[in-house]
Design a protein around this motif. Structure first.
Motif, PDB file in Angstrom:
ATOM      1  N   UNK A   1      -5.957   1.139  -2.284  1.00 31.24           N
ATOM      2  CA  UNK A   1      -4.695   1.616  -1.730  1.00 31.24           C
ATOM      3  C   UNK A   1      -4.741   3.092  -1.388  1.00 31.24           C
ATOM      4  N   UNK A   2      -3.577   3.606  -0.955  1.00 33.42           N
ATOM      5  CA  UNK A   2      -3.464   4.992  -0.490  1.00 33.42           C
ATOM      6  C   UNK A   2      -2.199   5.624  -1.043  1.00 33.42           C
ATOM      7  N   UNK A   3      -2.289   6.901  -1.325  1.00 30.29           N
ATOM      8  CA  UNK A   3      -1.101   7.717  -1.591  1.00 30.29           C
ATOM      9  C   UNK A   3      -0.913   8.636  -0.398  1.00 30.29           C
ATOM     10  N   UNK A   4       0.272   8.591   0.199  1.00 29.67           N
ATOM     11  CA  UNK A   4       0.602   9.438   1.343  1.00 29.67           C
ATOM     12  C   UNK A   4       1.669  10.433   0.928  1.00 29.67           C
ATOM     13  N   UNK A   5       1.340  11.724   1.010  1.00 33.43           N
ATOM     14  CA  UNK A   5       2.288  12.787   0.661  1.00 33.43           C
ATOM     15  C   UNK A   5       3.065  13.167   1.909  1.00 33.43           C
TER      16      UNK A   5
ATOM     17  N   UNK B   1      -5.539   3.572  -7.326  1.00 34.98           N
ATOM     18  CA  UNK B   1      -6.088   3.475  -5.961  1.00 34.98           C
ATOM     19  C   UNK B   1      -7.496   2.905  -5.941  1.00 34.98           C
ATOM     20  N   UNK B   2      -8.038   2.575  -7.106  1.00 37.03           N
ATOM     21  CA  UNK B   2      -9.410   2.079  -7.171  1.00 37.03           C
ATOM     22  C   UNK B   2     -10.393   3.221  -7.031  1.00 37.03           C
ATOM     23  N   UNK B   3     -11.503   2.968  -6.363  1.00 35.16           N
ATOM     24  CA  UNK B   3     -12.508   4.005  -6.128  1.00 35.16           C
ATOM     25  C   UNK B   3     -12.062   4.890  -4.967  1.00 35.16           C
ATOM     26  N   UNK B   4     -11.915   6.187  -5.244  1.00 32.35           N
ATOM     27  CA  UNK B   4     -11.489   7.115  -4.193  1.00 32.35           C
ATOM     28  C   UNK B   4     -12.595   7.243  -3.151  1.00 32.35           C
ATOM     29  N   UNK B   5     -12.175   7.254  -1.891  1.00 34.50           N
ATOM     30  CA  UNK B   5     -13.137   7.338  -0.784  1.00 34.50           C
ATOM     31  C   UNK B   5     -12.946   8.595   0.073  1.00 34.50           C
ATOM     32  N   UNK B   6     -11.700   8.829   0.496  1.00 34.58           N
ATOM     33  CA  UNK B   6     -11.421   9.936   1.416  1.00 34.58           C
ATOM     34  C   UNK B   6     -10.117  10.607   1.003  1.00 34.58           C
ATOM     35  N   UNK B   7     -10.118  11.947   1.015  1.00 31.11           N
ATOM     36  CA  UNK B   7      -8.887  12.714   0.847  1.00 31.11           C
ATOM     37  C   UNK B   7      -8.752  13.627   2.058  1.00 31.11           C
ATOM     38  N   UNK B   8      -7.552  13.688   2.585  1.00 28.64           N
ATOM     39  CA  UNK B   8      -7.292  14.558   3.739  1.00 28.64           C
ATOM     40  C   UNK B   8      -5.961  15.258   3.525  1.00 28.64           C
ATOM     41  N   UNK B   9      -5.973  16.577   3.612  1.00 28.69           N
ATOM     42  CA  UNK B   9      -4.751  17.362   3.468  1.00 28.69           C
ATOM     43  C   UNK B   9      -4.690  18.378   4.600  1.00 28.69           C
ATOM     44  N   UNK B  10      -3.615  18.337   5.357  1.00 30.79           N
ATOM     45  CA  UNK B  10      -3.471  19.208   6.531  1.00 30.79           C
ATOM     46  C   UNK B  10      -2.225  20.063   6.370  1.00 30.79           C
TER      47      UNK B  10
ATOM     48  N   UNK C   1       0.912   3.183  -1.504  1.00 28.36           N
ATOM     49  CA  UNK C   1       0.662   2.090  -0.549  1.00 28.36           C
ATOM     50  C   UNK C   1      -0.528   1.258  -1.014  1.00 28.36           C
ATOM     51  N   UNK C   2      -0.299   0.310  -1.930  1.00 30.02           N
ATOM     52  CA  UNK C   2      -1.419  -0.510  -2.412  1.00 30.02           C
ATOM     53  C   UNK C   2      -1.862  -1.515  -1.358  1.00 30.02           C
ATOM     54  N   UNK C   3      -3.144  -1.894  -1.410  1.00 31.71           N
ATOM     55  CA  UNK C   3      -3.626  -2.935  -0.495  1.00 31.71           C
ATOM     56  C   UNK C   3      -2.905  -4.253  -0.732  1.00 31.71           C
ATOM     57  N   UNK C   4      -2.565  -4.507  -1.978  1.00 29.48           N
ATOM     58  CA  UNK C   4      -1.843  -5.719  -2.348  1.00 29.48           C
ATOM     59  C   UNK C   4      -0.614  -5.329  -3.156  1.00 29.48           C
ATOM     60  N   UNK C   5       0.521  -5.882  -2.806  1.00 30.98           N
ATOM     61  CA  UNK C   5       1.734  -5.580  -3.557  1.00 30.98           C
ATOM     62  C   UNK C   5       2.700  -4.723  -2.772  1.00 30.98           C
TER      63      UNK C   5
END
Length: 332
Positions: A245-249, A140-149, A262-266
């Motif tokens: 990119x993002x990982x969505x659980x 995911x590269x450099x992690x920026x934000x994590x959100x878990x609800x 969910x990569x930004x590219x690919x």
């Protein structure tokens, strides 16, 4: 593993069918109060449990048991685990491990003294989909934000509002949204990224307990937001956002049913590598393996993680001025 089960509540009813898929675990005994004897007898018959005990000292003296699984209300974890360790048993304790980090530190020291194994039953840390996220997160590269609800309107909240305080909302019993639901989010984030630098919990408090709240974990280079609610509901999910990119659980991180990469590219990829539908299967397979191998190094790694989680919980409670009976009147 020759397992003795402590308790006969919902979590035990949920767990027992799993053992039909784990033949290496022998159900040596179950302990409960005398007033629960009818329930205990039913469980004994249905799941082929060898013995019933209604006296905890007698249960702990039973030589057919080598490992005790504690599945009692939160505030009882410390005392029941402590007694089991003192009796020389290995112990698996249901989440949340203890009411505060100080209690867990005492139990870890005692386990070392007794040369016993001590482990926390926390589903997501052992699930194959969670381990797959661990492998993917570096992409995911450099992690920026994590959100878990994890917001789930409690079936007990209406009773709570009417003045009937059940264990899930009882400060005397170490209840509340942080300990019941948000604890899974904490395990998820800390399991991936370790202990945060700072912790701040913004809680909605009624009658001395948090019915919901927003937990902010600051990792300096990125931030994590953990939401847990028992007084309202929302779509349950989690996202790990990086600059590549993002990982969505999909759904709660207590189950990690599947996730999207969910990569930004690919190509976007749907991932589901679990091989058993029951959420508690993977952890008990791991517990049996750790104990049969006498894998102390893995146990210590697991305890270090649990200690980090309880440190976060303790700091969160302090920041929101939440005090359980166990904090005010410690039973060390």
């Amino acid at each position: 593993m020759k397992l003795g089960i402590v308790g006969s509540g919902m979590i035990v009813h949920d767990l027992l069918p799993v053992f039909t898929s784990i033949p290496k675990i022998e159900l040596a005994a179950i302990y409960g109060r005398a007033k629960s004897l009818e329930k205990l007898e039913d469980l004994k018959t249905r799941y082929n449990i060898a013995k019933i005990h209604t006296d905890y000292e007698v249960f702990l003296a039973d030589g057919s048991i080598d490992t005790v699984y504690v599945a009692l209300p939160n505030h009882l974890h410390f005392s029941y685990v402590k007694q089991a360790l003192e009796a020389g048993k290995n112990v698996i304790c249901e989440k949340p491990f203890t009411s505060n980090v100080q209690e867990l530190e005492i139990l870890i020291d005692l386990a070392r003294e007794k040369q016993a194994f001590l482990l926390e039953a926390i589903t997501n840390q052992y699930m194959k989909n969670f381990l797959a996220i661990k492998d993917k997160v570096s992409e995911l590269g450099n992690i920026k934000i994590i959100e878990a609800n994890y917001s789930q309107y409690s079936s007990r909240y209406d009773a709570f509002k009417a003045g009937n305080i059940l264990p899930a909302f009882n400060r005397e019993m170490s209840g509340g949204a942080l300990m019941d639901l948000n604890i899974y989010n904490i395990h998820f984030v800390v399991g991936l990224f370790g202990k945060p630098k700072t912790v701040q919990y913004y809680a909605n408090i009624a009658q001395g307990i948090d019915t919901s709240g927003i937990l902010i974990l600051d990792y300096e280079s990125f931030k994590a937001v953990c939401i847990g609610s028992k007084d309202s509901k929302a779509p349950i999910s989690a996202n790990i956002q990086g600059d590549a990119g993002t990982i969505h659980v999909n759904g709660t991180v207590s189950v990690v049913d599947s996730f999207e990469f969910l990569p930004n590219k690919g190509e976007e990829v749907h991932v589901d590598v679990k091989d058993h539908e029951h959420r508690m299967y993977d952890e008990f397979v791991a517990f049996e393996r750790i104990l049969s191998e006498q894998n102390e190094a893995e146990m210590l790694d697991r305890l270090a993680h649990s200690l980090n989680v309880m440190d976060v919980v303790t700091r969160a409670k302090e920041s929101a001025n939440i005090k359980f009976a166990a904090d005010e009147n410690p039973n060390y």
